[in-house]
Scaffold this motif. Structure first.
Motif, PDB file in Angstrom:
ATOM      1  N   ALA A 112      45.149  28.021  28.729  1.00 57.34           N
ATOM      2  CA  ALA A 112      44.665  27.056  29.736  1.00 57.34           C
ATOM      3  C   ALA A 112      45.647  25.896  29.875  1.00 57.34           C
ATOM      4  O   ALA A 112      45.930  25.450  30.997  1.00 57.34           O
ATOM      5  N   CYS A 113      46.189  25.450  28.764  1.00 58.20           N
ATOM      6  CA  CYS A 113      47.158  24.346  28.778  1.00 58.20           C
ATOM      7  C   CYS A 113      48.406  24.750  29.567  1.00 58.20           C
ATOM      8  O   CYS A 113      48.912  23.987  30.398  1.00 58.20           O
ATOM      9  N   LYS A 114      48.880  25.959  29.332  1.00 57.00           N
ATOM     10  CA  LYS A 114      50.089  26.429  30.038  1.00 57.00           C
ATOM     11  C   LYS A 114      49.839  26.522  31.540  1.00 57.00           C
ATOM     12  O   LYS A 114      50.689  26.156  32.350  1.00 57.00           O
ATOM     13  N   ILE A 115      48.672  27.009  31.912  1.00 53.72           N
ATOM     14  CA  ILE A 115      48.335  27.132  33.343  1.00 53.72           C
ATOM     15  C   ILE A 115      48.237  25.744  33.978  1.00 53.72           C
ATOM     16  O   ILE A 115      48.753  25.510  35.075  1.00 53.72           O
ATOM     17  N   ALA A 116      47.597  24.809  33.270  1.00 46.68           N
ATOM     18  CA  ALA A 116      47.418  23.456  33.810  1.00 46.68           C
ATOM     19  C   ALA A 116      48.786  22.823  34.099  1.00 46.68           C
ATOM     20  O   ALA A 116      49.044  22.353  35.213  1.00 46.68           O
ATOM     21  N   ILE A 117      49.665  22.840  33.119  1.00 41.54           N
ATOM     22  CA  ILE A 117      50.970  22.177  33.279  1.00 41.54           C
ATOM     23  C   ILE A 117      51.825  22.901  34.319  1.00 41.54           C
ATOM     24  O   ILE A 117      52.420  22.270  35.195  1.00 41.54           O
ATOM     25  N   SER A 118      51.853  24.225  34.267  1.00 39.79           N
ATOM     26  CA  SER A 118      52.734  24.929  35.218  1.00 39.79           C
ATOM     27  C   SER A 118      52.234  24.787  36.650  1.00 39.79           C
ATOM     28  O   SER A 118      53.028  24.690  37.581  1.00 39.79           O
ATOM     29  N   THR A 119      50.915  24.710  36.836  1.00 48.13           N
ATOM     30  CA  THR A 119      50.392  24.541  38.201  1.00 48.13           C
ATOM     31  C   THR A 119      50.769  23.168  38.764  1.00 48.13           C
ATOM     32  O   THR A 119      51.219  23.055  39.909  1.00 48.13           O
ATOM     33  N   VAL A 120      50.599  22.126  37.947  1.00 43.21           N
ATOM     34  CA  VAL A 120      50.940  20.779  38.408  1.00 43.21           C
ATOM     35  C   VAL A 120      52.442  20.703  38.725  1.00 43.21           C
ATOM     36  O   VAL A 120      52.853  20.171  39.758  1.00 43.21           O
ATOM     37  N   LYS A 121      53.251  21.290  37.863  1.00 43.82           N
ATOM     38  CA  LYS A 121      54.707  21.276  38.087  1.00 43.82           C
ATOM     39  C   LYS A 121      55.074  22.022  39.362  1.00 43.82           C
ATOM     40  O   LYS A 121      55.935  21.589  40.130  1.00 43.82           O
ATOM     41  N   LYS A 122      54.419  23.158  39.578  1.00 40.58           N
ATOM     42  CA  LYS A 122      54.711  23.972  40.769  1.00 40.58           C
ATOM     43  C   LYS A 122      54.370  23.195  42.040  1.00 40.58           C
ATOM     44  O   LYS A 122      55.150  23.159  42.995  1.00 40.58           O
ATOM     45  N   LEU A 123      53.195  22.584  42.053  1.00 37.61           N
ATOM     46  CA  LEU A 123      52.802  21.834  43.257  1.00 37.61           C
ATOM     47  C   LEU A 123      53.778  20.697  43.525  1.00 37.61           C
ATOM     48  O   LEU A 123      54.190  20.477  44.662  1.00 37.61           O
ATOM     49  N   MET A 124      54.199  20.022  42.469  1.00 37.61           N
ATOM     50  CA  MET A 124      55.108  18.889  42.661  1.00 37.61           C
ATOM     51  C   MET A 124      56.500  19.332  43.097  1.00 37.61           C
ATOM     52  O   MET A 124      57.195  18.589  43.768  1.00 37.61           O
ATOM     53  N   SER A 125      56.883  20.536  42.697  1.00 34.65           N
ATOM     54  CA  SER A 125      58.203  20.983  43.159  1.00 34.65           C
ATOM     55  C   SER A 125      58.110  21.483  44.611  1.00 34.65           C
ATOM     56  O   SER A 125      59.054  21.338  45.380  1.00 34.65           O
ATOM     57  N   GLN A 126      56.953  22.007  45.012  1.00 41.57           N
ATOM     58  CA  GLN A 126      56.800  22.433  46.415  1.00 41.57           C
ATOM     59  C   GLN A 126      56.567  21.254  47.352  1.00 41.57           C
ATOM     60  O   GLN A 126      56.944  21.285  48.511  1.00 41.57           O
ATOM     61  N   TYR A 127      55.873  20.230  46.849  1.00 38.42           N
ATOM     62  CA  TYR A 127      55.545  19.052  47.667  1.00 38.42           C
ATOM     63  C   TYR A 127      56.018  17.802  46.929  1.00 38.42           C
ATOM     64  O   TYR A 127      55.230  17.143  46.239  1.00 38.42           O
ATOM     65  N   PRO A 128      57.303  17.456  47.070  1.00 33.26           N
ATOM     66  CA  PRO A 128      57.857  16.324  46.309  1.00 33.26           C
ATOM     67  C   PRO A 128      57.095  15.003  46.525  1.00 33.26           C
ATOM     68  O   PRO A 128      57.074  14.158  45.627  1.00 33.26           O
ATOM     69  N   ASP A 129      56.428  14.829  47.683  1.00 33.64           N
ATOM     70  CA  ASP A 129      55.648  13.590  47.906  1.00 33.64           C
ATOM     71  C   ASP A 129      54.531  13.441  46.874  1.00 33.64           C
ATOM     72  O   ASP A 129      54.082  12.332  46.587  1.00 33.64           O
ATOM     73  N   ALA A 130      54.071  14.573  46.343  1.00 28.83           N
ATOM     74  CA  ALA A 130      52.979  14.536  45.358  1.00 28.83           C
ATOM     75  C   ALA A 130      53.438  13.939  44.024  1.00 28.83           C
ATOM     76  O   ALA A 130      52.613  13.647  43.161  1.00 28.83           O
ATOM     77  N   LYS A 131      54.755  13.737  43.884  1.00 22.66           N
ATOM     78  CA  LYS A 131      55.251  13.104  42.644  1.00 22.66           C
ATOM     79  C   LYS A 131      54.815  11.640  42.548  1.00 22.66           C
ATOM     80  O   LYS A 131      54.978  11.013  41.512  1.00 22.66           O
ATOM     81  N   ALA A 132      54.264  11.111  43.638  1.00 23.83           N
ATOM     82  CA  ALA A 132      53.699   9.750  43.590  1.00 23.83           C
ATOM     83  C   ALA A 132      52.392   9.734  42.797  1.00 23.83           C
ATOM     84  O   ALA A 132      51.828   8.673  42.545  1.00 23.83           O
ATOM     85  N   ILE A 133      51.914  10.901  42.435  1.00 25.63           N
ATOM     86  CA  ILE A 133      50.705  10.978  41.599  1.00 25.63           C
ATOM     87  C   ILE A 133      51.127  11.096  40.135  1.00 25.63           C
ATOM     88  O   ILE A 133      51.901  11.982  39.769  1.00 25.63           O
ATOM     89  N   ASP A 134      50.613  10.180  39.319  1.00 25.94           N
ATOM     90  CA  ASP A 134      50.822  10.288  37.875  1.00 25.94           C
ATOM     91  C   ASP A 134      49.679  11.112  37.309  1.00 25.94           C
ATOM     92  O   ASP A 134      48.512  10.710  37.417  1.00 25.94           O
TER      93      ASP A 134
END
Ligand code: AR6
Length: 183
Positions: free
Chosen positions: A132-154
């Motif tokens: 679950a931890c691996k899925i959580a981190i990789s999903t957040v990373k994937k979204l941020m690499s596809q949508y760089p504007d989302a990097k404004a979210i901590d």
């Protein structure tokens, strides 16, 4: 920025906290029960007006008596054997919660936003913690690499249990090392 913290999520004054909800949006137990009891009766009323949320989906409500500004309720999968699309559903929880948080940030004309996740599905719903931890981190990373504007979210992964906190620290460190070796 993506980080981890060992804490009770209900006491945090981040902009948005995420609830590991059930599909009927009822109080339930675990982190969900704690959120409902501290937020007050009005949260139950708002959730009953919304009525339902499917596994992998997310809805947003006010935070009422909690110190944060809003709550995103997402319904994690009940873990059976890993052959019932549990990973896809769990990943969808993180993806859809982040998307809602991004819309909230834009709607409120915020420059940055802090978003706290508990370890969805790993309590009563029985998802294996490390996976679950691996899925959580990789999903957040994937979204941020596809949508760089989302990097404004901590994004802060809030762990209640020491074992989850150790897992998140280890996995975040592993991603950081990988990033450095690619650069
Ligand atoms: N702050 C942060 N994390 C917490 C807290 C807290 N106060 N309390 C528990 N956790 P669970 P699920 C962690 O069972 O597995 C409910 O009845 C906990 O250690 O809350 O998604 C809902 O209504 C674990 O790591 O959620 C649903 O019916 C994580 O939160 C069902 O349980 C998730 O555990 C959802 O089950």
């Amino acid at each position: 920025m993506i980080s981890t913290l060992k804490a009770d999520i209900t006491g945090l004054d981040f902009d948005i906290i995420v609830n590991a909800a059930n599909s009927r949006l009822l109080p339930g137990g675990g982190v969900c029960g704690a959120i409902f009891s501290k937020a007050g009766k009005e949260l139950e009323e708002e959730c009953q007006k919304i009525g339902h949320c499917q596994t992998g989906q997310a809805v947003i409500t006010d935070a009422y008596a909690l110190p944060c500004k809003a709550i995103i309720h997402t319904v994690g999968p009940i873990y059976k054997d890993g052959k019932h699309n549990e990973a896809e559903f769990l990943s969808a929880c993180y993806w859809n919660s982040l998307s809602l948080a991004y819309n909230y940030m834009r709607m409120h004309e915020m420059v940055r936003l802090t978003l706290a996740f508990p370890c969805i599905s790993t309590g009563i719903y029985g998802y294996p913690n490390e996976e679950a931890c691996k899925i959580a981190i990789s999903t957040v990373k994937k979204l941020m690499s596809q949508y760089p504007d989302a990097k404004a979210i901590d994004v802060i992964f809030v762990c209640y249990l020491e074992k989850d906190y150790m897992l998140y620290k280890k996995e975040l460190r592993r991603h950081e090392i990988n990033r450095r070796s690619i650069a």
